[in-house]
Design an enzyme around this catalytic site. Sequence first.
Site, PDB file in Angstrom:
ATOM      1  N   TRP A 129       0.834  -1.201   0.000  1.00  0.00           N
ATOM      2  CA  TRP A 129       0.000   0.000   0.000  1.00  0.00           C
ATOM      3  C   TRP A 129       0.875   1.261   0.000  1.00  0.00           C
ATOM      4  O   TRP A 129       0.531   2.264  -0.619  1.00  0.00           O
ATOM      5  CB  TRP A 129      -0.895  -0.010   1.252  1.00  0.00           C
ATOM      6  N   HIS A 130       2.016   1.178   0.690  1.00  0.00           N
ATOM      7  CA  HIS A 130       2.851   2.370   0.819  1.00  0.00           C
ATOM      8  C   HIS A 130       3.479   2.796  -0.492  1.00  0.00           C
ATOM      9  O   HIS A 130       3.859   3.958  -0.651  1.00  0.00           O
ATOM     10  CB  HIS A 130       3.945   2.144   1.872  1.00  0.00           C
ATOM     11  N   GLY A 131       3.628   1.882  -1.415  1.00  0.00           N
ATOM     12  CA  GLY A 131       4.206   2.295  -2.690  1.00  0.00           C
ATOM     13  C   GLY A 131       4.431   1.119  -3.609  1.00  0.00           C
ATOM     14  O   GLY A 131       4.607  -0.015  -3.163  1.00  0.00           O
ATOM     15  N   PHE A 161       2.285   8.241  -1.331  1.00  0.00           N
ATOM     16  CA  PHE A 161       1.676   6.926  -1.136  1.00  0.00           C
ATOM     17  C   PHE A 161       0.188   6.960  -1.501  1.00  0.00           C
ATOM     18  O   PHE A 161      -0.471   5.993  -1.465  1.00  0.00           O
ATOM     19  CB  PHE A 161       1.856   6.454   0.308  1.00  0.00           C
TER      20      PHE A 161
END
Lengths: 397, 462
Positions: free
Chosen positions: B325-327, B462
Site C-alpha cells: 500500500w505504501h508504494g 503513497f
Amino acid sequence: MSGTDFPRTTWQMGAVIPRLLLVVCLVDVSLRFMSIDPLTFRAWEALTRYRPLGAAFEPNRHYSNERSYGDSAAMGNHPELRQYRHETFTTDALGFRNVAASRSEPAAAILIGDSFAVGSGVSDEETLSSRLSTLSGCIIYNAGSEHAYPDPAQVLALARNLHMQGGLILHLYSEDRELPAVPTQWQREVKQVLVRTPEWAGSFVGRVRGLITVSPLRIMSERAMKAIANDRIFPNRYDANVVKATLSTGDSMLFLASRLQNFYSKRREASVEYWTWMGAELRRERLNFLVLLVPGKYTVYRRFLVNQGPVGYMAGDYLYRLEHALRAAGVPVLHLAPIFLARAGDSVARGEFLYWLDDVHWTSRGIDLAAATIQESWPLTGPSCGGAHRSLTAKTP
Amino acid sequence: MLFNSLSFLLLFLPIAYVVFWRLTSKTHRYAWLVISSYVFYSFWDYRFCALMLLTTLVGYLAGLGLLMWQDPRRRWVCVIAPVATCLAFLGFFKYTTFFAASVNAVLSWLGGSFAAPRLDIILPIGISFYTFHTITYMVDAYRRAITPTRNFLMFASYVAFFPQLVAGPIMRFKQIEEELATIDRADRKATLDIGWSFFVIGMVKKVLIADTIAAVIDPALSRYAELSTLDAWLCMLGYSYQLYFDFSGYSDMAVGLGYLFGLRLPQNFNSPYKATDIADFWRRWHISLSSFFRDYVYIPLGGNRASRLTAYRNVMITMLLCGLWHGANWTFVVWGGYHGLLLVLQQRFGGLWDGLPMWSRRAGTFVLVVLGWVLFRSDNFEMALALLRVMFSWHAGSTIIGAPVLVAMLMLAGGIAHYAPNTFEVRHRWAPAGVAGFAVLFGICVFVLYSAQPSPFLYFQF
C-alpha cells in the site's frame, strides 16, 4: 508542553495566529508597492517588474549598479564565484533598452531576440545594438526582450513607430533557447489585440501583473535562506541549478545545468518554419531579415574544460544543422559559432573571456566580436547611416 | 495545494473558512465543503477530480443499495462489486506500471522476448486514502456497523474533506457521522483555539524540524555510496525523525483544520517511538492505517483465532499488503515483510522480550524500526544493502555537510519524540507566553515558506 487553564483572552491561539497571518499578508502587500531596486543585483529583475504589455522593460528607467554579478552565480548560490561589474541599464519610452533619443530619424535596423540581444550583464554602451551602431554609424534599435520570438505584427508596428522605410530586422537566436514555433491563429489574434492595446491599458496591466507576481518579502526571505545554505551551516540546495566546471587555466566557469543537457541532446529538432514565416511577412513590408545564430557558452568553452565527457554522435551540432536548414529555406543567416570557437582559444590563454564566468551571457568582448563579424558580413546601410555618433546609444542619460 | 504553502495559508484557507461559517444550513455547508475540497484537489490535477467523484458515486450507490436490500446475496454483491471497482481504480493507477515492470523483469530473467507495454500512468495524489475511506464506508455498511447516508453531499464531504483528503487520517464514517449530521449546529468559537493549536504545532513539526533535517540528509543520502558509518547512522536516525515529524505534522495540521471546520478527526500518531515492542509500535504509528488493515484484512483472514501457523500467515499477508500500500516498489513490500516477521517473532518469543527492562525494550524497538526505515527510504535494494553494509561495518570519517545542525536537530527531535507528550496528550490551553512562543515559531515557518517552494509531505507519494 501542557498548559494550565486560562480565561479566553486575545492571547489565545485562535486570536493570535489569524492576526499574525493578517499582518504577514498586510506586510507582503505593502512591500509590493515599494521599489525593489535595493534588493536586486542586476537590472533585469528591477526593470521587468512593471513592464507594460508588449514592452520588454519599464519605460524611461535608468538603473545603475556598481556591484552587479552573474545570474548563474546567483542561481547556484556561489557568492565566491561572482564577477562584480558596473552595470548601467537605460530604457526608452517604448520600454526597450535604448538610451533615450529623438525618434525623428528612421532606424536602419531593429535587433530582436532574447537576453543576448538585450545585453544582459553589460552596460548600455556595450550592447550589441550599441556596438553595431558605433561600427556602422546607423541607428540600430534594440528590441531585445525575454519574449524572444515576436510576432511579425509586433515587429511591423515597432518599425512603423521608428519610421523605418525598408531596413533590416536582425533576429538573434541563442543556441540554448527553445526553437521558436509559428503561432496558431488564436495566438496571432491575441498578439494583434496586444499591439492595438492603448498605452494606458498596457501600463495598467503591467502594473497589476508586477504587483501580483513580485514579492519583495519573498526576495528577502530567499536571500536569508541562501545566506545559510552556504555549504557550512546547510548544504547548498541551489547548487544543482548550475554545473561548476574548471578551465584548463584553472578558472572556474558556471553553466546552467539545464543548458548542458541541450548540448548533449542528440536530436534537437532544427525546424525553421518560424523564420521562413517571419521572413516572408517582413519582406512583404520591404524589410530585410537576418537570423543571427549565437552559440551557447558550453559550445564555445567545452573543449577548454577539464574532465568533460565525450561529445557523442550528433551531439553539439545543433546550430550547424539549423544554419543548413535556414540556408536551404532561403533565410539569410549568420552563424557566429565558427568565429567564437576560433577566438575563444586565444582569449582563454590570455585570461580574457567572450562569456562571463558567472553567467551564461556574453561579455563586452564577445559582443564586440559579434558586432565586428556582423558588420563585416552584412554591412548596414540606410538613410540614417553615415554619421558617426548618431546612434540611439550615443547620448548618456 | 499544500498546507505548508502560502497560497493555502493566505488565500484558500481564509476564503474556505469565512464562507463556511457564513453559511448556516447543513446542505450549504456540505456543498461548500465539497466545492472547496475539489478546488483544493484540483490544484494538483483537475482531471483527477472526475476519478474522485466516480469513486464517491460508487460508494454512495453501494450505500443506497445496502440500505435498500436486506437479502444477504444482494448485499454481498452490493459490497463486493463496488469494493472491487474501487480497488481496480487503485490497482490500475498505482500498480499497473509496477506489475508490468516486474513481469518484464521476470520474463527477461527467464530469457523471454515478450515485454509488457510501458504505460506512463500518473498516480492521482491521495487515491490510496480516499479509496480506503470509501471501502471502510461500504464494508461498515455491509456489516451494519453504520447506517449509510441518503444525503449525497454529506457523503461527498466525508470522502473529499480537504484536510484529510491526500494523506489521511483514514477516517471511518462512524467516527465523523455524528458531527457531520449536526454540522449546522457546530460552534465555531468552541474549537477555534484547539484547531489553531494543532495546526501551528503541526506546521512547526513539518517546516522547522522535518524539513530542516531533510535539508541536511537528502543531499547526503543522494550520494549514499560515499557515506561513512557515522554518516549512515546519522542519516537514518535523521530520516526516522524526519518521517515522523513530517507525517505526524501533517496529521496534526489535518486535525487542526478539522477542528476549524467543526469536525473532529481521529488521532493518527500516539508517540510511536515510545513503543516497547513492534506490535505496540503499530498501535501507535499511522493508527488509522494499521487499524484499517487490522479490521478489514487481518481479522477477516481469521486473525489469531486459528492455529499458530495460520495466525503467522495472516500477519505476514497483512503486513506485506501494508507494505505494498505504501508504494509500488518491492522495497516497500520487503519492508512490510520485515515488520511482519518482527511481529511473528514477537508472537513467538514475546515472553523473553517482555522480561527485558523497559528502557531496553524501547531502545530495541526503536533500533528495529530505524533499520526498517532503511528499506523504506531506499529507492532500490542496491541502496538499501549499501546503507546497511556501511551501517554495520566500520568506515571512518564524516562527509555530511551541516552535520552540527543535524546533530542538534536530532537531539531536539529525539527529545520530543521519546520524552515529550504528543499533541493529543496536551490540553491546548496555553498561557500568553506559550501563545507568544508559538506565534514566533509560526512566524518563522511563514518566513521559511516565503523563501522557496514548499516541500511536499512524504506520505503524499503513497
